[in-house]
Write a protein that holds these residues in place. Structure first.
Motif, short mmCIF file in Angstrom:
data_model
loop_
_atom_site.label_atom_id
_atom_site.label_comp_id
_atom_site.label_asym_id
_atom_site.label_seq_id
_atom_site.Cartn_x
_atom_site.Cartn_y
_atom_site.Cartn_z
N LEU A 45 -0.07 -20.86 -2.39
CA LEU A 45 1.21 -21.13 -1.41
C LEU A 45 2.37 -20.63 -2.38
CD1 LEU A 45 -0.08 -24.18 0.71
CD2 LEU A 45 0.05 -21.54 1.38
N ASP A 46 2.52 -21.18 -3.23
CA ASP A 46 3.59 -20.86 -4.27
C ASP A 46 3.82 -19.44 -4.50
OD1 ASP A 46 4.03 -23.69 -4.71
OD2 ASP A 46 3.04 -23.57 -6.47
N ILE A 47 2.75 -18.60 -4.94
CA ILE A 47 2.88 -17.28 -5.02
C ILE A 47 3.14 -16.51 -3.64
CG2 ILE A 47 1.53 -15.30 -5.67
CD1 ILE A 47 2.33 -17.23 -8.14
N LEU A 48 2.65 -17.03 -2.59
CA LEU A 48 2.88 -16.17 -1.33
C LEU A 48 4.17 -16.39 -0.96
CD1 LEU A 48 -0.76 -16.61 0.52
CD2 LEU A 48 0.01 -14.73 -0.80
N ARG A 49 4.96 -17.51 -0.96
CA ARG A 49 6.28 -17.85 -0.74
C ARG A 49 7.06 -16.97 -1.45
NH1 ARG A 49 4.22 -23.76 0.19
NH2 ARG A 49 4.06 -24.01 2.55
N ALA A 50 6.87 -16.83 -2.68
CA ALA A 50 7.64 -16.07 -3.55
C ALA A 50 7.26 -14.70 -3.48
CB ALA A 50 7.41 -16.70 -5.03
N ALA A 51 6.38 -14.02 -2.92
CA ALA A 51 6.19 -12.86 -3.25
C ALA A 51 7.29 -11.81 -2.28
CB ALA A 51 4.73 -12.34 -2.38
N ASP A 52 7.74 -10.79 -2.85
CA ASP A 52 8.48 -9.89 -2.21
C ASP A 52 7.36 -8.95 -1.41
OD1 ASP A 52 10.96 -10.27 -3.67
OD2 ASP A 52 9.64 -9.97 -5.33
N ILE A 53 6.28 -8.55 -1.74
CA ILE A 53 5.34 -8.13 -0.79
C ILE A 53 4.06 -8.58 -0.84
CG2 ILE A 53 4.28 -5.58 -0.70
CD1 ILE A 53 6.68 -4.30 -1.41
N ILE A 54 3.64 -8.57 0.22
CA ILE A 54 1.96 -9.04 0.41
C ILE A 54 1.15 -7.93 0.76
CG2 ILE A 54 0.33 -10.63 1.26
CD1 ILE A 54 2.52 -12.77 1.64
N ALA A 55 0.20 -7.43 -0.11
CA ALA A 55 -0.63 -6.31 0.35
C ALA A 55 -1.99 -6.77 0.89
CB ALA A 55 -0.83 -5.37 -0.81
N THR A 92 5.28 0.71 -8.66
CA THR A 92 6.62 1.02 -8.61
C THR A 92 7.57 -0.38 -8.33
OG1 THR A 92 6.72 3.10 -7.93
CG2 THR A 92 8.81 2.22 -7.54
N GLU A 93 6.98 -1.15 -7.40
CA GLU A 93 7.72 -2.73 -7.04
C GLU A 93 7.55 -3.48 -8.30
OE1 GLU A 93 9.07 -3.21 -4.39
OE2 GLU A 93 8.57 -1.77 -2.86
N VAL A 94 6.56 -3.33 -9.06
CA VAL A 94 6.62 -4.38 -10.10
C VAL A 94 7.49 -4.01 -11.18
CG1 VAL A 94 4.95 -5.48 -11.80
CG2 VAL A 94 4.13 -5.16 -9.44
N ARG A 95 7.46 -2.89 -11.17
CA ARG A 95 8.31 -2.15 -12.56
C ARG A 95 9.67 -2.63 -11.90
NH1 ARG A 95 5.56 3.47 -13.85
NH2 ARG A 95 4.33 2.74 -15.37
N ALA A 96 10.00 -2.69 -10.76
CA ALA A 96 11.51 -2.93 -10.27
C ALA A 96 11.92 -4.63 -10.13
CB ALA A 96 11.99 -2.50 -8.85
N GLY A 97 10.87 -5.31 -10.79
CA GLY A 97 11.15 -6.71 -10.98
C GLY A 97 10.62 -7.49 -9.65
N ASN A 98 9.89 -6.87 -8.92
CA ASN A 98 9.37 -7.77 -7.98
C ASN A 98 7.96 -8.52 -8.07
OD1 ASN A 98 11.44 -7.17 -6.00
ND2 ASN A 98 10.78 -4.87 -5.71
N ILE A 99 7.54 -9.43 -6.98
CA ILE A 99 6.33 -9.91 -7.22
C ILE A 99 5.63 -9.30 -6.04
CG2 ILE A 99 5.13 -12.13 -6.72
CD1 ILE A 99 7.85 -13.66 -7.79
N VAL A 100 4.32 -8.97 -6.33
CA VAL A 100 3.50 -8.35 -5.35
C VAL A 100 2.17 -9.41 -5.26
CG1 VAL A 100 1.95 -6.37 -4.54
CG2 VAL A 100 4.40 -6.20 -5.62
N ALA A 101 1.80 -9.86 -4.05
CA ALA A 101 0.51 -10.60 -3.87
C ALA A 101 -0.36 -9.54 -3.33
CB ALA A 101 0.67 -11.76 -3.13
N LEU A 102 -1.77 -9.59 -3.68
CA LEU A 102 -2.69 -8.73 -3.16
C LEU A 102 -3.75 -9.70 -2.57
CD1 LEU A 102 -4.25 -6.24 -2.54
CD2 LEU A 102 -5.48 -6.37 -4.74
N VAL A 103 -3.94 -9.65 -1.16
CA VAL A 103 -5.07 -10.74 -0.71
C VAL A 103 -6.08 -9.76 0.04
CG1 VAL A 103 -3.39 -12.63 -0.48
CG2 VAL A 103 -3.91 -10.89 1.42
N SER A 104 -7.38 -10.40 0.45
CA SER A 104 -8.18 -9.77 1.18
C SER A 104 -8.17 -10.70 2.38
CB SER A 104 -9.64 -9.73 0.62
OG SER A 104 -9.93 -10.96 0.47
N ASP A 105 -9.11 -10.24 3.44
CA ASP A 105 -9.14 -10.81 4.61
C ASP A 105 -9.45 -12.52 4.25
OD1 ASP A 105 -8.26 -8.92 5.92
OD2 ASP A 105 -10.24 -8.36 7.17
N ALA A 106 -10.64 -12.77 3.55
CA ALA A 106 -11.09 -14.06 3.12
C ALA A 106 -11.47 -13.92 1.60
CB ALA A 106 -12.11 -14.41 4.09
N GLY A 107 -11.50 -15.00 1.02
CA GLY A 107 -11.81 -15.11 -0.42
C GLY A 107 -11.06 -14.28 -1.47
N MET A 108 -11.83 -14.19 -2.57
CA MET A 108 -11.07 -13.60 -3.70
C MET A 108 -10.98 -12.11 -3.41
SD MET A 108 -10.27 -15.22 -6.30
CE MET A 108 -10.00 -13.75 -7.51
#
Length: 300
Positions: A45-55, A92-108
Motif C-alpha cells: 500500500l505504501d508503494i502504490l500510494r507513492a507511485a507516479d505510475i502503476i503498470a 524513461t520514467e525511472v530515469r526521470a526520478g519517478n516511482i513505477v509499480a508493476l502489478v498483475s491481476d492477482a499475486g506476484m
C-alpha cells in the motif's frame, strides 16, 4: 562480466512499524491479493500510494483494488501486446526520478503473467528494481496440498491441446519434485485425465478460489480426482493443481510396458508413444521404441 544490480536505497525500510518515508525512485514489483483484498501488505500500500505510475495487466481489475484503498495514480496497461513499448516508457520514467509499480491481476507479478521484458529492460538499463512480495497462488496451494514441499517445480499452465499437453506431462514425469500447475475450469477434467494416464495414481490436490469465500482444496489420487470432476462437471474459479513427486515403485513388467504402449499407440505415433512410456516407467527410450515398433507391426 557480470553487471551488478542496482539496489534501492533503504530510506523506506522501517522495522519499527513507523510510517515509511517516501520510497526511492525505481521499478517496484508489487504483489496484490489473489482473492481476499485484505491480504495486501502494508508495504504494498505504501508503494502504490507513492507511485507516479502503476503498470498493470488489466486496468479495470487494478483500479477496483486501488479504489478500495483510496489510491489515485496514473494507471497504464502492460500486457503481451505492448510490453516492449511499456518497458521503454518505464525505464524513461525511472530515469526521470519517478516511482513505477508493476502489478498483475492477482499475486506476484511475472508468475505466468506479463512483465519479464519490463524487468529485463530495467536491468539492462541499470535502473533500480526491487520486489514487494506478498500473496502467491502457487505457494498458497503448495502449503495447503499436504504433499512434499521441500522441492517443487512450477509449470505454469499446461498446453491447451491434448498432444502438446501429454508431451509436457511426459517431460516432467520423472522430475523428483512436487509439480504445481495453473489450470482453467473448462480444461480441468481433460488435464486430470491425461495426468492420471501418464503419472498413475499419484496423490494430488485441486485448489480453487484460494482465500475467497468458496475456497476448496480437494485431495486424492489423480484418477479419483479425474473421476470426481468428470462426474460433477467443471468447477468455478481459479485453479491450482499440486501433484506429488514420483515415489519408489517396483520395476514395471514387460506386460506393463506392452499394455501402456498399446494404449499410447492407439492415440499417437510410435515415436511419441515410446517417449511417453519410457518417461512414465523410467526405461531407456531406445529400448521402448524398439518394443513399440514390434507391437505396431503385429497383425491386428
Amino acid at each position: 562480466m557480470a553487471v551488478p544490480t542496482r539496489v534501492m536505497p533503504a530510506a523506506d525500510d522501517r522495522s519499527d512499524g513507523a510510517e515509511a518515508s517516501k520510497p526511492a525512485p525505481g521499478l517496484y514489483l508489487v504483489a496484490t491479493p489473489i482473492g481476499n483484498a485484505r491480504d495486501i501488505t502494508l508495504r504494498a500500500l505504501d508503494i502504490l500510494r507513492a507511485a507516479d505510475i502503476i503498470a498493470c495487466e488489466d486496468t479495470r481489475v487494478t483500479r477496483t483494488l486501488l479504489t478500495l484503498y483510496g489510491i489515485s495514480a496514473t494507471v497504464i496497461a502492460c500486457h503481451d501486446h505492448n510490453e516492449d513499448t511499456v518497458a521503454d516508457r518505464i525505464v524513461t520514467e525511472v530515469r526521470a526520478g519517478n516511482i513505477v509499480a508493476l502489478v498483475s491481476d492477482a499475486g506476484m507479478p511475472l508468475v505466468s503473467d506479463p512483465g519479464h521484458r519490463v524487468v529485463r529492460a530495467a536491468i539492462d538499463a541499470g535502473v533500480p528494481v526491487t520486489t514487494v512480495p506478498g500473496p502467491s497462488a502457487p505457494l498458497a496451494a503448495l502449503a495447503l496440498a499436504g504433499l512434499p514441499n521441500d522441492r517443487f517445480l512450477f509449470g505454469g499452465f499446461l498446453p491447451n491441446k491434448q498432444h502438446a499437453r501429454r508431451e509436457a506431462i511426459t517431460a516432467l514425469a520423472a522430475v523428483p519434485a512436487t509439480l504445481v500447475f495453473f489450470e482453467s475450469p473448462h480444461r480441468l477434467v481433460e488435464a486430470l485425465a491425461d495426468l492420471a494416464a501418464l503419472l498413475g495414481a499419484r496423490p494430488a490436490a485441486v485448489a480453487r478460489e484460494l482465500t475467497k469465500r468458496f475456497e476448496e482444496v480437494r485431495r486424492g489420487p489423480l484418477d479419483v480426482l479425474a473421476q470426481h470432476y468428470g462426474d460433477s462437471g467443471p468447477p468455478k474459479g481459479e485453479i491450482v493443481l499440486v501433484i506429488a513427486p514420483p515415489g519408489p515403485q517396483a520395476g514395471p513388467t514387460e506386460d506393463d510396458i506392452d499394455m501402456a504402449l498399446r494404449e499410447a499407440l492407439a492415440a499417437t505415433g510410435v515415436r511419441e508413444a515410446a517417449a511417453e512410456v519410457a518417461a512414465r516407467f523410467g526405461r531407456p527410450r531406445r529400448e521402448v521404441y524398439a518394443r513399440a515398433l514390434a507391437l505396431k507391426r503385429q497383425p491386428e
